[in-house]
Write a protein that holds these residues in place. Structure first.
Motif, mmCIF file in Angstrom:
data_model
loop_
_atom_site.group_PDB
_atom_site.id
_atom_site.type_symbol
_atom_site.label_atom_id
_atom_site.label_comp_id
_atom_site.label_asym_id
_atom_site.label_seq_id
_atom_site.Cartn_x
_atom_site.Cartn_y
_atom_site.Cartn_z
ATOM 1 N N LYS A 1 0.862 -1.187 0.000
ATOM 2 C CA LYS A 1 0.000 0.000 0.000
ATOM 3 C C LYS A 1 0.896 1.235 0.000
ATOM 4 O O LYS A 1 1.171 1.819 1.046
ATOM 5 N N PRO A 2 1.410 1.601 -1.183
ATOM 6 C CA PRO A 2 2.361 2.723 -1.256
ATOM 7 C C PRO A 2 1.728 4.036 -0.840
ATOM 8 O O PRO A 2 0.564 4.306 -1.145
ATOM 9 N N ASP A 3 2.496 4.829 -0.143
ATOM 10 C CA ASP A 3 2.048 6.148 0.302
ATOM 11 C C ASP A 3 2.537 7.189 -0.699
ATOM 12 O O ASP A 3 3.461 7.954 -0.451
ATOM 13 N N GLY A 4 1.922 7.195 -1.874
ATOM 14 C CA GLY A 4 2.322 8.125 -2.919
ATOM 15 C C GLY A 4 3.463 7.589 -3.763
ATOM 16 O O GLY A 4 4.046 6.536 -3.489
ATOM 17 N N ARG A 5 3.811 8.325 -4.803
ATOM 18 C CA ARG A 5 4.903 7.944 -5.712
ATOM 19 C C ARG A 5 6.230 8.429 -5.150
ATOM 20 O O ARG A 5 6.303 9.493 -4.525
ATOM 21 N N VAL B 1 11.962 9.954 0.740
ATOM 22 C CA VAL B 1 10.953 9.986 -0.328
ATOM 23 C C VAL B 1 11.447 9.271 -1.590
ATOM 24 O O VAL B 1 10.809 9.363 -2.644
ATOM 25 N N THR C 1 13.164 3.668 0.971
ATOM 26 C CA THR C 1 12.497 2.379 0.812
ATOM 27 C C THR C 1 13.402 1.477 -0.024
ATOM 28 O O THR C 1 13.958 1.907 -1.040
#
Length: 375
Positions: free
Chosen positions: A48-52, A108, A136
Motif C-alpha cells: 500500500k504505497p504512500d504516494g509515488r 521519499v 524504501t
C-alpha cells in the motif's frame, strides 16, 4: 568468421552452447512467469504505497542492472526519474565494486537492487546506508545470499530471483537472456503497484506468451531462411552492426542488442535513435566501412584473404511518436552508400509485448552469432 553451417545443425549448436545461452533465450517466458509468482509471493500485490517516490535509484552489477534501469526509465517516462547508480572500483568483481547513494537521497526515494549474484559486500552496505537515510529498499537477487540477509535487516522487501539449475554451471553474463527477465519482471510488478508504469499481471502474462512465441519462431530447430534471428545473425557475419532505433520501446532494445553483441559474441556495434542517427552516422556510412568504399572487394579471393569489414544497418522499429517516421530517410541514406539494411518490427500488441519481442529476437541473434563464431 561465422560458421553458417552450424546455424542449421541443432545438435552442434547445443554442443557449442556451453553457457546455456540458447536455453536461457528459449525459457525467457517461463522466467517471466516464475519471477511474477515470486513477486506475488513476496507480497508485492499487497503493498500500500504512500504516494509515488520522488526518484527511483537502481544499483547492481553489469549489463543486467544497466538494461533494467534503461527499460524501467523508458517505461516510466518523466513522471519519476529512474537513475542507475554506477559502481566504482578497481575491478569488475563482487568484492571490488562499490556503490554509494547520492547525497540528496532520503525518505521519499526508492532504492532498487538487482543482481544475479547477491554476494557483493558493497550492495549489502548500500542497503544499510539506504536504511539509515530512510529510503524504501527492494532487492531482487538469488535466495539465501548475504544481500537477502542485509535487506531483511534493513526492513526492506526481498524478492528471490527466478533462477534455473544450470545458472550455477557458469558465471552468468549480464546480457544472458534469462538474467534480464528474472531481474526485470519483479521490478515491473513493483513499479506497477507504485503507479510509475503499467504492468499488471495480465500484461506480464502477455509478455510471457509473446516470449514463448518468439522462442518457437527463433529456436535452433527452425531453419535459417524462416528463422528471423538466424537470418539476422547470418546477415551480420563479418559486418559492423549499425543499429538504428525508432519508437520509445525500440531504444532500450537497440542498446541491449549492442551490449549483447559485444559481451556474448565479441562483435562491436554502434547504436543511435532516429532521426538523430541520420546525422550521427552519415560520415560513418560514407567512409571506408561502406560497401561502395572498396569496388575491388567483389573480386577479392575469399579463401586467401578475409573479407573486408563493412557496415550493415539494423533498423529496430516500434510505433513512432505522433505517427511520424524517419524510416524512409534511413533506408535512402543506407542504400545511397550501398550499405545493406535489415529491419525488425514487432507484431501488434501492447508496449511491453512489443519491447519483449524486439529484445527476444535480438537476444537470439546475439546468441547465434556467439555460437557460430566460436565466441
Amino acid at each position: 568468421m561465422l560458421d553458417e553451417s552450424l546455424l542449421d545443425a541443432p545438435e552442434d549448436l547445443a554442443e557449442a552452447d556451453r553457457r546455456g545461452l540458447l536455453r536461457g533465450a528459449a525459457e525467457a517466458g517461463a522466467r517471466v512467469r516464475t519471477a511474477a509468482r515470486h513477486a506475488a509471493e513476496a507480497g508485492v500485490a499487497d503493498l500500500k504505497p504512500d504516494g509515488r517516490p520522488r526518484a527511483v535509484l537502481i544499483a547492481g552489477p553489469g549489463a543486467a542492472a544497466t538494461h533494467a534501469a534503461d527499460l524501467l526509465g523508458t517505461l516510466a517516462g518523466a513522471g519519476s526519474p529512474v537513475t542507475r547508480l554506477a559502481p566504482s572500483g578497481v575491478a569488475s568483481a563482487s568484492g571490488a565494486l562499490r556503490w554509494e547513494l547520492p547525497g540528496w537521497a532520503g525518505s521519499v526515494d526508492l532504492l532498487l537492487i538487482a543482481t544475479p549474484d547477491g554476494t557483493e559486500p558493497s550492495l549489502s552496505l548500500l542497503a544499510d546506508q539506504a536504511y539509515r537515510r530512510g529510503c524504501t529498499i527492494v532487492a531482487v537477487a538469488p535466495a539465501s545470499t548475504p544481500l537477502a540477509e542485509a535487506v531483511d535487516g534493513a526492513h526492506g522487501l526481498f524478492i528471490p530471483m527466478a533462477t534455473a539449475p544450470y545458472d550455477q554451471d557458469e558465471p552468468l553474463a549480464g546480457s544472458a537472456p534469462g538474467v534480464l527477465w528474472a531481474l526485470l519482471t519483479p521490478l515491473l510488478a513493483l513499479l506497477d503497484r507504485v503507479g510509475l508504469l503499467t504492468a499488471p499481471p495480465d500484461a506480464l502474462e502477455a509478455v510471457a506468451d509473446r516470449l514463448d512465441h518468439i522462442a518457437e519462431r527463433c529456436g535452433p530447430a527452425i531453419v535459417t531462411y524462416s528463422n528471423p534471428a538466424k537470418a539476422l545473425a547470418a546477415e551480420l557475419a563479418d559486418a559492423l552492426p549499425v543499429i538504428w532505433t525508432e519508437g520509445v520501446s525500440a531504444g532500450p532494445a537497440g542498446r541491449r542488442f549492442a551490449a549483447g553483441l559485444a559481451e556474448l559474441a565479441g562483435t562491436p556495434a554502434v547504436v543511435a535513435e532516429l532521426p538523430e542517427a541520420l546525422a550521427a552516422h552519415s560520415a560513418l556510412l560514407a567512409g571506408p566501412l561502406a560497401a561502395s568504399a572498396d569496388p575491388d572487394d567483389f573480386f577479392r579471393d575469399r579463401v586467401e584473404e578475409p573479407p573486408a569489414l563493412h557496415a550493415r544497418v539494423v533498423l529496430l522499429r516500434d510505433r513512432p511518436l505522433g505517427g511520424l517516421t524517419a524510416a524512409p530517410a534511413a533506408r535512402d541514406l543506407a542504400l545511397s552508400h550501398d550499405t545493406p539494411i535489415s529491419e525488425l518490427e514487432p507484431d501488434p500488441g501492447g508496449e511491453l509485448e512489443s519491447l519483449a519481442e524486439l529484445i527476444a529476437v535480438t537476444d537470439f541473434t546475439a546468441v547465434y552469432l556467439a555460437l557460430a563464431s566460436g565466441a
